[in-house]
Structures are given as structure tokens and as C-alpha cells.
Design an enzyme around this catalytic site. Structure first.
Site, short mmCIF file in Angstrom:
data_model
loop_
_atom_site.label_atom_id
_atom_site.label_comp_id
_atom_site.label_asym_id
_atom_site.label_seq_id
_atom_site.Cartn_x
_atom_site.Cartn_y
_atom_site.Cartn_z
CB THR A 198 -1.01 0.00 1.14
OG1 THR A 198 -0.34 0.00 2.31
CG2 THR A 198 -1.94 -1.38 1.05
CB VAL A 247 -5.95 5.32 -0.49
CG1 VAL A 247 -7.38 5.27 0.05
CG2 VAL A 247 -5.54 6.90 -0.70
CG HIS A 248 -3.36 1.50 4.08
ND1 HIS A 248 -2.11 1.21 4.22
CD2 HIS A 248 -3.60 2.38 4.74
CE1 HIS A 248 -1.53 2.34 4.87
NE2 HIS A 248 -2.36 3.00 5.44
CG ASP A 249 -8.80 -0.08 4.43
OD1 ASP A 249 -7.86 -0.80 4.50
OD2 ASP A 249 -9.68 0.36 5.15
#
Ligand code: RIB
Ligand code: CA
Length: 319
Positions: A198, A247-249
Site C-alpha cells: 500500500t 489509501v490502503h483499503d
């Protein structure tokens, strides 16, 4: 045919972008969103989820509230929301969106997961992007869930990176016993999307301007939320490129439709639950030192350009 999925979220700023992608992309069918204690207390995660869905006109997507504590520990880490220094708030308690008018479902998240996967004949991907408490509780109630879930894409962990502690990433650290149970459960297909990936898909302020310029509720909300993340990251844990943030998710949702957005390696993953300094660490056996069978595809790289392009296309006005 569209890809069905369930998102399991601790809805803060990056979960919100993931929800918008899953709810708006025409090739995705978001069956439901389950919430879990994480970035903030679960009732705020639920409220934030409802705000996001209302804001983008998808209030009909059901939201199920989940566990308010880890499955074993009573000492859940206090939420990272800071009243003292709001500029360091990567998430904040309430997302900067209008209050929701829709309501959560009466059914709880764990019950929803168990009943949905018991009943379905469709392939529904499971995408947990918060602590794994709900998922561990669901497989404890119904071990056959492991056969009914065709694919699990988890945001969490790190090979060389930590963000909650020097050793551990937040989602895994916040409920390490749950994470250990999920990796040991025998799901046929798990993809782990750790910080190593990420942090390669950073979004800049200029790209936020491009999202805002789309002029859609989702584009404008994404720009605001990612802008908040950039301010928080610059203040607390600056990235290799200052003025940008992961914006990992949302990267997990992109992966469902664009496998090439991640570089993955098949390997074995365990979770440390006892180490005084290392609790919550994902132990990723890249060089097959353990002799254990691989249980997971781990993402070690990401294509930032493809990821940002996916967001821009998904949030663009539809004709
Ligand atoms: O470490 C990043 C993860 O922790 C993301 O899922 C973020 O939303 C927080 O839960
Ligand atoms: Ca999250």
C-alpha cells in the site's frame, strides 16, 4: 456478470474510499458492509459507513454492525483519534460527510456473515479491511465458511513495515488472535495486502485535485478524505514522497477487478500473538524457512498509476 463482495470495515478515511469504489463500480456488486471496532469505536465505524453510502446515493446497501472488542483481549487499543492535535488525525472520529439518515440493520455482522455464506450459491468475495474480529468469530461459529468463501482479500500486516508499532500493522495488531485464527483456518484463497504494497500506491494532492474536478459526490468526497490523510501522514509518518498518502483499503477493491495492480508472492503467513515487542507482527515466510505449506498470496508491490486511474474512472460521472 458482476463480482459480488462483502466489505468488512472499521470505517475511517481509507475504508470510505474502498466502500465508494465497491458500491459504484458497475462490475462490482456490494452485497453488504459489516463494521468492526478499529480506527474508532464500532458505533462510529457504522455511522461513518452509513454516511458514505448515503452521500453517494447507495443507501440501499445494508450495513451490519459487528464486534466492539477483540475476540480474546479486553484491552483494545484506544482509538487513534486525537482531540489534542486534529492535524494528526488520519481518520478522525466522524467523517466529514453529512449525517446519515439511513439506519444499520438489526442483524449483527457475524450473524450476517454466517447466514449469507451458509445460504449463497453465488461466489461472494470477502474483503476485510479492519481488525479480523468479525471474521474469526464467524468461522468459530461456522467452520464451513472456509469452503463457502471463494476468496478473501485482507488489508493488513507488513513484511518490513509497521505502523501501529515498529513491528506491527494496525489491523493485525488490534486483534492478533483473530488474525492468527483467520490465517490458520484453511481458506483456499487468501491475498494479504500489507503496508509494503500500500505504501507503493501513494496518492498525491495533485491527484486529489483531479478527483475533486470530476464533480461527482464520490470524486469530491475522495479528494477531501485523501487530503485529510495526506495532512495526517505528513504530520505523523511522512511517506517517501511528501504530500502523498496511502489509501490502503481501496487497493484491495482495485485488486478484485485488476489483478495486475499488485505483485503477489505465494508463501506462508503466521501472526505473532505473544512477543512483548512483536505482538501483531505478520511473520511472512518469503524464503520458506518454516517448512510450512503456503497459505496466502502476499502483495509486495503495487502499481500506483493503475490504482489512481481505477479511482478516477470509477468516480467519474456516468452518462
Ligand atoms: O494500517 C492500515 C489499516 O489500519 C487500514 O485498514 C486503516 O483503515 C486502519 O484500519
Ligand atoms: Ca480499515
Amino acid at each position: 456478470m458482476s463480482q459480488k463482495l462483502i466489505l468488512d470495515c472499521d470505517t475511517g478515511t481509507d475504508d470510505a474510499v474502498a466502500i465508494m469504489l465497491a458500491a459504484l463500480h458497475p462490475e462490482l456488486d456490494l452485497v453488504g458492509v459489516t463494521t468492526v471496532n478499529g480506527n474508532v469505536e464500532v458505533q462510529y465505524c457504522t455511522d461513518n459507513t452509513l454516511r458514505v453510502l448515503d452521500h453517494i446515493g447507495r443507501a440501499e446497501i445494508p450495513v451490519y454492525e459487528g464486534l466492539r472488542r477483540p475476540i480474546v483481549r479486553s484491552d483494545f487499543p484506544v482509538p487513534r483519534h486525537s482531540e489534542v492535535n486534529p492535524s494528526s488525525n488520519i481518520h478522525g472520529r466522524e467523517l466529514p460527510l453529512p449525517p446519515a439518515t439511513s439506519r444499520k440493520q438489526d442483524t449483527g455482522a457475524v450473524e450476517f456473515l454466517v447466514e449469507t455464506y451458509r445460504a449463497t450459491t453465488d461466489e461472494i468475495a470477502l474483503v476485510p479491511v479492519g481488525p479480523l474480529s468479525n471474521i474469526a468469530a464467524a468461522i468459530a461459529i461456522e467452520p464451513r465458511l472456509v469452503e463457502a468463501v471463494p476468496e478473501v482479500v485482507i488489508m493488513g500486516g507488513g513484511n518490513v513495515k509497521g505502523n501501529a508499532t515498529p513491528s506491527a500493522e494496525f489491523n493485525i495488531w488490534a486483534d492478533p488472535e483473530a488474525a492468527a485464527a483467520v490465517f490458520a483456518a484453511g481458506f483456499p484463497r487468501i491475498t494479504l495486502v500489507p503496508l509494503d504494497a500500500t505504501h507503493q500506491a501513494l496518492v498525491s494532492r495533485e491527484q486529489c485535485q483531479a478527483l475533486a474536478a470530476l464533480g461527482t459526490p464520490a470524486g469530491e468526497a475522495a479528494a477531501t478524505l485523501i487530503g485529510q490523510r495526506i495532512t495526517g501522514y505528513d504530520a505523523t509518518q511522512p511517506m517517501a514522497t511528501p504530500g502523498s498518502a496511502p489509501v490502503h483499503d481501496a487497493l484491495c477493491v482495485a485488486y478484485l477487478l485488476h489483478r495486475e495492480v499488485l505483485d503477489v508472492q505465494r508463501t506462508h503467513v503466521d501472526v505473532e500473538t505473544a512477543g512483548a515487542l512483536t505482538v501483531g507482527r505478520t511473520v511472512i515466510d518469503l524464503y520458506s524457512r518454516s517448512g510450512k505449506e503456503p497459505n496466502c498470496d502476499v502483495a509486495l508491490g503495487a502499481d500506483a498509476g493503475l490504482f489512481v486511474d481505477f479511482m478516477l474512472r470509477t468516480f467519474a460521472p456516468r452518462s
